[in-house]
Design a protein around this motif. Sequence first.
Motif, PDB file in Angstrom:
ATOM      1  N   VAL A   1       0.900  -1.167  -0.171  1.00  0.00           N
ATOM      2  CA  VAL A   1      -0.084  -0.223  -0.077  1.00  0.00           C
ATOM      3  C   VAL A   1       0.849   1.119  -0.118  1.00  0.00           C
ATOM      4  CG1 VAL A   1      -1.704   1.435   1.352  1.00  0.00           C
ATOM      5  CG2 VAL A   1      -1.823  -1.113   1.197  1.00  0.00           C
ATOM      6  N   ASP A   2       0.783   1.890  -1.070  1.00  0.00           N
ATOM      7  CA  ASP A   2       1.417   3.202  -1.145  1.00  0.00           C
ATOM      8  C   ASP A   2       3.124   2.885  -1.252  1.00  0.00           C
ATOM      9  OD1 ASP A   2       1.954   6.152  -1.567  1.00  0.00           O
ATOM     10  OD2 ASP A   2       1.945   6.501   0.496  1.00  0.00           O
TER      11      ASP A   2
ATOM     12  N   LYS B   1       4.732   0.582   0.318  1.00  0.00           N
ATOM     13  CA  LYS B   1       4.683   0.024   1.549  1.00  0.00           C
ATOM     14  C   LYS B   1       4.364  -1.517   1.673  1.00  0.00           C
ATOM     15  CE  LYS B   1       4.232   3.358   4.455  1.00  0.00           C
ATOM     16  NZ  LYS B   1       4.167   4.930   3.863  1.00  0.00           N
TER      17      LYS B   1
ATOM     18  N   LYS C   1      -3.689   4.002   3.152  1.00  0.00           N
ATOM     19  CA  LYS C   1      -3.972   5.280   2.206  1.00  0.00           C
ATOM     20  C   LYS C   1      -2.945   5.113   0.919  1.00  0.00           C
ATOM     21  CE  LYS C   1      -5.077  10.181   2.222  1.00  0.00           C
ATOM     22  NZ  LYS C   1      -5.207  10.381   1.049  1.00  0.00           N
ATOM     23  N   GLY C   2      -3.649   5.342  -0.282  1.00  0.00           N
ATOM     24  CA  GLY C   2      -2.742   5.119  -1.540  1.00  0.00           C
ATOM     25  C   GLY C   2      -3.060   4.121  -2.447  1.00  0.00           C
ATOM     26  N   GLU C   3      -2.089   3.803  -3.149  1.00  0.00           N
ATOM     27  CA  GLU C   3      -2.464   2.584  -4.098  1.00  0.00           C
ATOM     28  C   GLU C   3      -2.228   1.184  -3.296  1.00  0.00           C
ATOM     29  OE1 GLU C   3      -1.272   1.574  -8.737  1.00  0.00           O
ATOM     30  OE2 GLU C   3       0.267   1.640  -7.467  1.00  0.00           O
TER      31      GLU C   3
ATOM     32  N   ALA D   1      -7.196   2.065  -5.378  1.00  0.00           N
ATOM     33  CA  ALA D   1      -6.756   3.028  -4.642  1.00  0.00           C
ATOM     34  C   ALA D   1      -7.463   3.429  -3.375  1.00  0.00           C
ATOM     35  CB  ALA D   1      -6.581   4.328  -5.481  1.00  0.00           C
TER      36      ALA D   1
END
Length: 629
Positions: free
Chosen positions: A581-582, A584, A608-610, A628
Amino acid sequence: MIFNGFSIVYYFFLLFSFPSPETEVVVEKVDPYVKGYFMFPLSPGVQTSLSGSFGDLRVNHFHAGLDIRTGGAEGKSIYAAAEGYVSRIRVMNGGYGNALYITHPNGLTTVYGHLKEYASNIKKRVVAEQYAQETFVLDIYFEPTDLPVKKGELVAFSGNTGGSGGPHLHFEIRDQEENTLDPALFGFKEIKDNVAPRVEFVSLKCLSADARINGEFGTFDYPVTRTSSGQYVINRNIDVWGDIGVELYAYDKAETSPFRLGLKYIEVKNDNVSEYKFELGKLAFHNKIDMNLHTNYERMVEQNKKLHKGYFEEGNEMDFYTYNAKKGLIDLRDSKKHRIEIKLKDTFENTSFVHFSLNSNANQDKSINSELRGGETRKVDIRGPFMKIIRKKTDKSFYLVDGNFSKEIQPSYENATEQVFVINLKESYFSSFMDGQEIVPSPVSEEVSQRFNTVFSNSFEIDFKKVLYHPIYLNLEDANYELRLDKDVHPLRGRFDVKWKRPDKEEEKNKVYLIGGRRSRYVGGNWDNGIITFHPKELGTYGILKDETAPSITPRTLNASNLSFTIRDGLSGIKSFECHVDGKWVLLEYEYKNGLLWSEKLNNEPFKGEVVLKVTDNCDNEKIYKTAI
Ligand SMILES: [Zn+2]
């Protein structure tokens, strides 16, 4: 070796009786089963119900602990059985699933398996380690000062992870040599069993070529009747001759469980003389697969019935057995009537007996059943080293042929319409037989022994060196692009090595599968120049299948606090998954039985994020899911 190690050592001292007092070995007899040291790890003080006991017969092993029922639910509190420290955490897809090991000051270790999750302070350590290593599967050891626990401290919650068939706690006690001990011997008041072992039937087996049971060579089951005194008898007249092996379908019962539990002790006596004794002790890990010799492997595989043998099978390295000069087989060649007694005990010394008599009789009834079905003129049956050939009654000669050598043999027995030849392949190995003028290849193509442990043909090479218990007689052939390696009726010590020449197949995405069952099972293999090398653990029919389909990914929950998915793969199966995710790495827990993946956070930061989830199957087909949040 006829007697166990103790007897051998004893005779050694008798023969050489060293005079020096220094050679006297004083073995301190410490009872490891100290009562009251451990508390019951689940619902202490409440009568429990077990779905498995120590020594249950399981496929490939004796069960090494207790399976404690949790009322069909997960999430029950698990307490440390005694003070000590968390010495190991193991997270596996199969096997024990989430497992916790606590080592105690007395040197014993308690193991808790199939856990849903660990208590919060332990879980923090585990998740931190999983993030540090970027892996779900984990095996870590701790120092005594890392995670000390008190007796009765909450350490985990019960679950159904790993190779578990329903919610329960697997509870094990190990000594310093990693042998498992029977937890029920530690005096837990929660366990109640006043019920004696139950017997369903006795199976008698012909184990020499001259052996007969009521006129025939074979294996025959005799249901038992329970008498008013609670013991078991066989109410039938049984004529026998030769070397006879006793097997029995028996298990323990407890008033607190509907399950079939394990036996601790079996003894077979013939006219009050002990012929065979099994006394289950500590279980080691290195030879646990030898359980397949303790039971009748063929019936376990084909009928899912786990019988106990009342004789010793060559190659078994477990030290639970004492037996006569014939390894527990009963020699019945004296034309006398014999009283057979089988004694069975469970962990709590509840005892059952089976009584029956065997009439040793060389001239048994010739009015035996016919075995050929309508239209059949000949039939061959192979069990272990014995081949039984049944043909329509005729005056034609019958020869065994091997190379230039041939030997005429006479029917072993017959009835009005059929003749039966019983051949011990250990004594008379042959490659074909001549039934009158007809030459018939033997249905056994190979004698595989420690001396001849590798089989070569034009298209395959199989090395059985490391897996043989004793010589086996197999039919191995490469036919119609199937590698037919006999049937899964022979126990083997482990995986064997197969090289299979398949220049017709392109190497990309083609792998070996065990075929012929309800579903093809992935085995794998590595290609090199048109030859695929693979390592199966059982005999059976193998084929090559192509998997070009990527796994499927179905999102279930995707929000700032949770991510969960269902993943599946049709043919070769899931090899790996990875979620970011994002950018990480995110820990996903995996429950392979229902294909569930769900996230576990390192800290409380929202996702949060992709979101990118990549799932790969065993043929490197890859599926990527992106969204996302
Ligand atoms: Zn278990």
